[in-house]
Design a protein around this motif. Structure first.
Motif, PDB file in Angstrom:
ATOM      1  N   GLY A 179       0.670  -1.206  -0.074  1.00 36.44           N
ATOM      2  CA  GLY A 179       0.006  -0.010   0.028  1.00 36.44           C
ATOM      3  C   GLY A 179       0.820   1.149  -0.085  1.00 36.44           C
ATOM      4  N   ILE A 180       0.232   2.408   0.013  1.00 34.67           N
ATOM      5  CA  ILE A 180       0.879   3.768  -0.355  1.00 34.67           C
ATOM      6  C   ILE A 180       1.562   4.037   1.297  1.00 34.67           C
ATOM      7  N   VAL A 181       0.741   3.769   2.038  1.00 37.35           N
ATOM      8  CA  VAL A 181       0.998   4.148   3.394  1.00 37.35           C
ATOM      9  C   VAL A 181       2.657   3.393   3.787  1.00 37.35           C
ATOM     10  N   SER A 182       2.618   2.184   3.671  1.00 36.94           N
ATOM     11  CA  SER A 182       3.866   1.263   3.551  1.00 36.94           C
ATOM     12  C   SER A 182       5.121   1.747   2.882  1.00 36.94           C
ATOM     13  N   ALA A 183       4.629   2.226   1.682  1.00 31.10           N
ATOM     14  CA  ALA A 183       5.505   2.696   0.558  1.00 31.10           C
ATOM     15  C   ALA A 183       6.320   3.887   0.924  1.00 31.10           C
ATOM     16  N   ILE A 184       5.442   4.913   1.836  1.00 29.20           N
ATOM     17  CA  ILE A 184       6.030   6.032   2.215  1.00 29.20           C
ATOM     18  C   ILE A 184       6.956   5.865   3.342  1.00 29.20           C
ATOM     19  N   ILE A 185       6.557   5.078   4.291  1.00 31.77           N
ATOM     20  CA  ILE A 185       7.222   4.695   5.374  1.00 31.77           C
ATOM     21  C   ILE A 185       8.701   3.738   5.247  1.00 31.77           C
ATOM     22  N   SER A 186       8.553   2.909   4.187  1.00 31.56           N
ATOM     23  CA  SER A 186       9.945   2.326   3.874  1.00 31.56           C
ATOM     24  C   SER A 186      10.666   3.535   3.072  1.00 31.56           C
ATOM     25  N   ALA A 187      10.053   4.239   2.186  1.00 23.85           N
ATOM     26  CA  ALA A 187      11.041   5.072   1.433  1.00 23.85           C
ATOM     27  C   ALA A 187      11.560   6.257   2.273  1.00 23.85           C
ATOM     28  N   THR A 188      10.886   6.507   3.404  1.00 25.91           N
ATOM     29  CA  THR A 188      11.366   7.529   4.156  1.00 25.91           C
ATOM     30  C   THR A 188      12.316   6.821   5.294  1.00 25.91           C
ATOM     31  N   LEU A 189      12.383   5.852   5.464  1.00 24.11           N
ATOM     32  CA  LEU A 189      13.330   4.948   6.319  1.00 24.11           C
ATOM     33  C   LEU A 189      14.553   4.720   5.253  1.00 24.11           C
ATOM     34  N   GLY A 190      14.382   4.638   4.114  1.00 25.69           N
ATOM     35  CA  GLY A 190      15.635   4.553   3.182  1.00 25.69           C
ATOM     36  C   GLY A 190      16.223   5.849   3.014  1.00 25.69           C
ATOM     37  N   ALA A 191      15.329   6.876   3.134  1.00 27.17           N
ATOM     38  CA  ALA A 191      15.915   8.318   2.880  1.00 27.17           C
ATOM     39  C   ALA A 191      16.543   8.622   4.022  1.00 27.17           C
ATOM     40  N   VAL A 192      16.001   8.201   5.129  1.00 26.96           N
ATOM     41  CA  VAL A 192      16.930   8.556   6.707  1.00 26.96           C
ATOM     42  C   VAL A 192      18.308   8.047   6.493  1.00 26.96           C
ATOM     43  N   ILE A 193      18.497   6.724   5.934  1.00 24.79           N
ATOM     44  CA  ILE A 193      19.439   6.139   5.827  1.00 24.79           C
ATOM     45  C   ILE A 193      20.422   6.920   4.916  1.00 24.79           C
ATOM     46  N   LEU A 194      19.869   7.172   3.655  1.00 22.21           N
ATOM     47  CA  LEU A 194      20.711   7.985   2.740  1.00 22.21           C
ATOM     48  C   LEU A 194      21.338   9.355   3.369  1.00 22.21           C
ATOM     49  N   LEU A 195      20.557  10.051   4.126  1.00 20.36           N
ATOM     50  CA  LEU A 195      20.886  11.272   4.706  1.00 20.36           C
ATOM     51  C   LEU A 195      21.963  11.069   5.875  1.00 20.36           C
ATOM     52  N   PHE A 196      21.813  10.105   6.483  1.00 23.30           N
ATOM     53  CA  PHE A 196      22.483   9.640   7.503  1.00 23.30           C
ATOM     54  C   PHE A 196      24.035   9.521   6.752  1.00 23.30           C
ATOM     55  N   LEU A 197      24.082   8.710   5.802  1.00 26.00           N
ATOM     56  CA  LEU A 197      25.256   8.376   5.118  1.00 26.00           C
ATOM     57  C   LEU A 197      25.978   9.505   4.421  1.00 26.00           C
ATOM     58  N   ILE A 198      25.044  10.518   3.961  1.00 26.60           N
ATOM     59  CA  ILE A 198      25.650  11.786   3.351  1.00 26.60           C
ATOM     60  C   ILE A 198      26.273  12.464   4.464  1.00 26.60           C
ATOM     61  N   SER A 199      25.800  12.759   5.821  1.00 26.00           N
ATOM     62  CA  SER A 199      26.021  13.433   6.982  1.00 26.00           C
ATOM     63  C   SER A 199      27.419  12.634   7.333  1.00 26.00           C
TER      64      SER A 199
END
Length: 84
Positions: A59-79
């Motif tokens: 579903g779309i809510v789980s897609a947003i949650i998983s994409a957000t977690l992946g984006a947080v990982i990405l931003l953490f790696l960028i930092s």
């Protein structure tokens, strides 16, 4: 790719990128940047979570949650890279 799928991808990416920017303070990339961060985060989550045995659901809510977690990982790696 149908136009509806493309619109959903952009919306999920924008929401996920914005949420990740809120969670990881100090990152604001604007609308286009947030969409890109969210889409890359979704790719990271799609690759990483099955390997870890994590399943959020469908579903779309789980897609947003998983994409957000992946984006947080990405931003953490960028930092981490910016500090080095």
């Amino acid at each position: 790719m149908p136009i509806e799928s493309l619109l959903i991808l952009i919306i999920v990416g924008a929401v996920a990128g914005w949420l990740a920017g809120v969670i990881v303070k100090g990152f604001g990339f604007g609308l286009v940047g947030n969409i890109v961060v969210g889409i890359i985060g979704a790719l990271i989550a799609t690759w990483l979570f099955p390997r870890l045995g994590v399943s959020i659901g469908g579903g779309i809510v789980s897609a947003i949650i998983s994409a957000t977690l992946g984006a947080v990982i990405l931003l953490f790696l960028i930092s981490l890279v910016r500090r080095a």
